[in-house]
Design an enzyme around this catalytic site. Structure first.
Site, mmCIF file in Angstrom:
data_model
loop_
_atom_site.group_PDB
_atom_site.id
_atom_site.type_symbol
_atom_site.label_atom_id
_atom_site.label_comp_id
_atom_site.label_asym_id
_atom_site.label_seq_id
_atom_site.Cartn_x
_atom_site.Cartn_y
_atom_site.Cartn_z
ATOM 1 C CG ASP A 233 -2.167 0.899 0.946
ATOM 2 O OD1 ASP A 233 -2.119 1.688 -0.016
ATOM 3 O OD2 ASP A 233 -3.141 0.841 1.699
HETATM 4 C C1 BGC Z 1 -4.908 3.322 0.137
HETATM 5 C C2 BGC Z 1 -5.060 2.294 -0.953
HETATM 6 C C3 BGC Z 1 -4.923 2.959 -2.294
HETATM 7 C C4 BGC Z 1 -3.570 3.641 -2.358
HETATM 8 C C5 BGC Z 1 -3.267 4.289 -3.690
HETATM 9 C C6 BGC Z 1 -3.662 4.158 -0.032
HETATM 10 O O1 BGC Z 1 -3.627 5.226 0.845
HETATM 11 O O2 BGC Z 1 -4.898 2.677 1.395
HETATM 12 O O3 BGC Z 1 -6.282 1.624 -0.815
HETATM 13 O O4 BGC Z 1 -5.075 2.027 -3.308
HETATM 14 O O5 BGC Z 1 -3.523 4.631 -1.357
HETATM 15 O O6 BGC Z 1 -4.005 5.419 -3.891
#
Ligand code: BGC
Length: 746
Positions: A279
């Site tokens: 993530d």
């Molecule tokens: C979120 C993810 C997301 C990623 C990219 C993160 O802060 O937890 O779910 O896909 O950002 O935007």
């Protein structure tokens, strides 16, 4: 002749150099061929995902040097093609980059938030929504989405519950699978297919206290029984191409550094051959989490656990080469990661067709897309109350007041995680009601509050006046979209601002009030329920929310959604979910509540069961609950057999009759319960559901096939077993009002 010879020679040299680009070769051979030509630095480059809202010279150079495997958040397909051109034509190996973006519940045409989609109990509409999102996103160059989020969530304080399919494992499995299918299409290499991403692996929906980014403490047995199945089935049944590790340390270990999760489970047990992506900076935050003392160590732990592509935090770029040279990370580990990343790119057909075709007809906001979004919204609505069948309004009303901050809030009705939806294209209830029914009905609009948190009561008097002039009030309350989603946890789930007071004041006008709640999560609305004649829970319904609400209110269509999550009466009851593990002293009906306790009552006189003195035990609404404009009667629950072996399939049937005067759609729900097991069984678990449409007076035999192996659970030895013994089986229209029978498994 000489010319031909030169040509043949050139072709031979080209094939020798770039044979991996040709589709004729088998993918695995192409991967090995390309891998054999890559320097360590280039390999590490593939493991790097960069954020590029505004691409610059630095990025161009990185791409040219083969230091970028994927780019997220770059917009504009023309720009994406330019970036791709650098990768394909100017980098030494010509490996295309894969463009990623959060396409969560629609790209331009926004569907209801995933929690709303789950309320439809209709995997088909979820698949259609994801297909449409893939078509729209891919024509803009996006070939990888970070969805579906399949975190089981039992805590509405957690803002991301909006992105989830709710509290139930089986419902989440079915919805997750449908969404992956929709995104990935028949064949991932089609230009309109996008790679899905099962996220967040694992336990992110169970963060302590519903506080985002917090820890979770889920033991392996519960992980396997409750949290992992949607991931496992998405990978095994739909070939979900990628998986994302979550932020939360579970039982002390951040998933981005968990060898158990990323290698033992994912690769060895499930045979996953797609890509693991972190993530956002979930590698570097391991330093803040106190799991690693510095970023180098974070890179070390993540790489050795099996975390392959690092989203944005750059620890791999900065340290992996050094770590390999120091012998702390083996080149074999790097090769394995790169194999999976290259495989994804081959599967997406990027080596053959790296560019987005900008000449074909664009399909964003096409009529078909809008129609599907409207249907999804209609099916997501849950009717919670309908006193004296006030709904549908049909032609019963002449003057209707439309009041509240969400009647005409085009941005907010799209909901959270909406990077690309445009409010200019959103159709609001106010506009739709006027457009669809304005010929026969006089609508009086009083926004009263500018937005959900607005505390300015200066227009309450006008709202009350509008109510007085009307036959009925349509009150649109709820949450702005920014109040749910990532990092938007709440400790209080009452309606924000003075929306409750507005309802209270309006109720004094003596006109029936139909409250439409647009929100990203369950809210504690017991008081509002009492003050409203009808309540329709519309979630954040997306682009076509307005026309869908208008048609449902006036009876051109009907509500059929069921709650995918339990609605608590009070925040203090959370976590409150239907499928809890059995306890020794369950609450009974009519427990003694606070005000009934006699003075100086003896300690043991209240009954020793599990409930709150002030809140009792019951939820405001149970999982699976939802009314219809008609009524349904269940009868004749029949099992094909009452004693079965583990390899048999039980057939269960029930007669469902529409006993009301409207056509309706009922979600028939099948639950089972293991009467006794070697590890606490759940009080009940959803095992099947079917949407059945019936005309007034019509009845139908609804049949479920239940393979006995579906009753298996993970025991304390981490074996998946069906334990012989008695099982209860239940069928009904929610998780509480159920017909019951039982059978024995030998
Ligand atoms: C979120 C993810 C997301 C990623 C990219 C993160 O802060 O937890 O779910 O896909 O950002 O935007």
């Amino acid at each position: 002749m000489r010319k031909l010879g030169l040509k043949t020679l050139c072709l031979f040299v080209f094939c020798a150099m770039f044979g991996y680009l040709s589709a004729q070769h088998n993918t695995e051979n192409r991967i090995e061929e390309i891998l054999s030509r890559m320097t360590l630095r280039q390999k590490i480059g593939q493991m790097n995902q960069v954020n590029a809202r505004k691409p610059d010279e630095k990025l161009y150079k990185q791409i040219r040097n083969g230091e970028v495997g994927s780019i997220l958040n770059a917009e504009d397909p023309v720009l994406l093609n330019q970036l791709q051109k650098i990768a394909v034509e100017e980098s030494s190996l010509g490996i295309p980059v894969v463009f990623a973006r959060d396409v969560i519940h629609g790209f331009k045409t926004i569907f209801p938030i995933p929690l709303g989609q789950a309320a439809s109990f209709n995997p088909e509409i979820v698949e259609t929504g994801a297909r449409i999102a893939a078509v729209e996103a891919s024509e803009n160059g996006v070939r990888w989405t970070f969805a579906p989020m399949m975190d089981i969530s039992r805590d509405p304080r957690w803002g991301r519950i909006a992105e989830s399919f709710g509290e139930d494992t089986y419902l989440s499995e079915e919805m997750a699978i449908a969404m992956v299918r929709g995104f990935q299409g028949e064949d991932l290499s089609q230009p309109s297919s996008i790679a899905a991403c099962a996220k967040h692996f694992i336990g992110y929906g169970a963060v302590e206290g519903g506080r985002d980014y917090n820890i979770s403490n889920i033991p392996e047995r519960q992980l396997r029984n409750i949290y992992l199945p949607p991931f496992e089935r998405s990978i095994k049944e739909t070939g979900c191409a990628t998986i994302m590790t979550s932020f939360n340390a579970n039982d002390g270990v951040p998933p981005s550094a968990s060898k158990f999760l990323l290698t033992d489970l994912l690769r060895d047990e499930w045979k996953f051959d797609g890509v693991v992506v972190s993530d956002w900076a979930s590698v570097s935050i391991m330093v803040t989490q106190g799991f690693c003392d510095d970023r180098k160590n974070a890179a070390l732990k993540a790489a050795n656990a099996g975390m392959e592509m690092e989203m944005v935090s750059g620890c791999y770029t900065d340290y992996l080469e050094q770590l390999v040279k120091e012998g702390k990370v083996s080149e074999k580990t790097i090769d394995n990661a790169v194999r999976n990343i290259l495989r994804l790119k081959y599967r997406l057909g990027l080596f053959e067709k790296p560019y987005t075709d900008l000449t074909s007809e664009r399909k964003v906001y096409s009529e078909a897309h809008l129609r599907a979004a409207k249907q999804a919204a209609e099916e997501s609505f849950v009717l919670l109350k309908n006193q004296n069948n006030i709904l549908p309004l049909g032609n019963k009303v002449k003057n209707v007041a439309i009041i509240g901050p969400l009647a005409d809030a085009p941005h907010d009705q799209m909901g959270t995680w909406c990077f690309d939806g445009e409010k200019e294209h959103t159709q609001t209830p106010l506009n739709a009601l006027k457009k669809q029914f304005g010929e026969n009905v006089n609508f009086i609009y009083e926004q009263t509050l500018a937005f959900s948190r607005d505390r300015d009561k200066s227009r309450f008097a006008q709202a009350i006046e509008a109510a007085k002039q009307s036959d009925v009030v349509l009150l649109f309350v709820g949450e702005e979209s920014i109040l749910s989603g990532e990092a938007h946890s709440l400790a209080d789930l009452d309606l924000v601002g003075v929306q409750s007071e507005l309802l209270e004041e309006l109720s004094k006008a003596g006109k029936p009030i139909i409250t439409i709640v647009m929100a990203g999560r369950p809210l504690t609305i017991a008081k509002e329920m009492a003050q409203s004649s009808a309540v329709l829970y519309a979630w954040h319904p997306g682009t076509m929310g307005g026309p869908a609400i208008a048609d449902v209110l006036f009876g051109k269509s009907y509500p059929s959604g069921k709650l995918p999550v339990t609605f608590p009466r009070y925040v203090g009851q959370i976590p409150l979910y239907y499928n809890y593990e059995r306890i020794g002293r369950p609450a009974k009906k009519n427990e003694v509540l606070l005000n009934d306790i006699p003075l100086e009552a003896k300690q043991s006189s209240l009954g020793n069961t599990s409930y709150y003195l002030d809140a009792g035990f019951d939820a405001l609404f149970d999982f699976g609950y939802g009314l219809s404009y008609t009524t349904f009667e269940y009868s004749d629950l029949v099992l094909s057999k009452y004693t079965l072996t583990k390899d048999e399939t039980l057939q269960v049937s029930v007669i469902l009759k529409n006993t009301g005067s409207h056509e309706g759609c009922e979600v028939v729900q099948l639950y089972t319960a293991d009467v006794a097991a070697s590890a606490s069984p759940l009080v009940k678990e959803l095992k099947g559901f079917k949407r059945i449409i019936l005309k007034p007076g019509e009845q139908k035999k609804v049949i479920f096939e239940l393979p006995i192996e579906k009753l298996a659970f993970w025991n304390t030895q981490m074996e998946k077993v069906v334990e012989p013994g008695k099982f209860e089986i239940m069928i009904g229209g929610n998780s509480v009002d159920l017909l019951k029978s039982s059978f024995v498994v030998n």
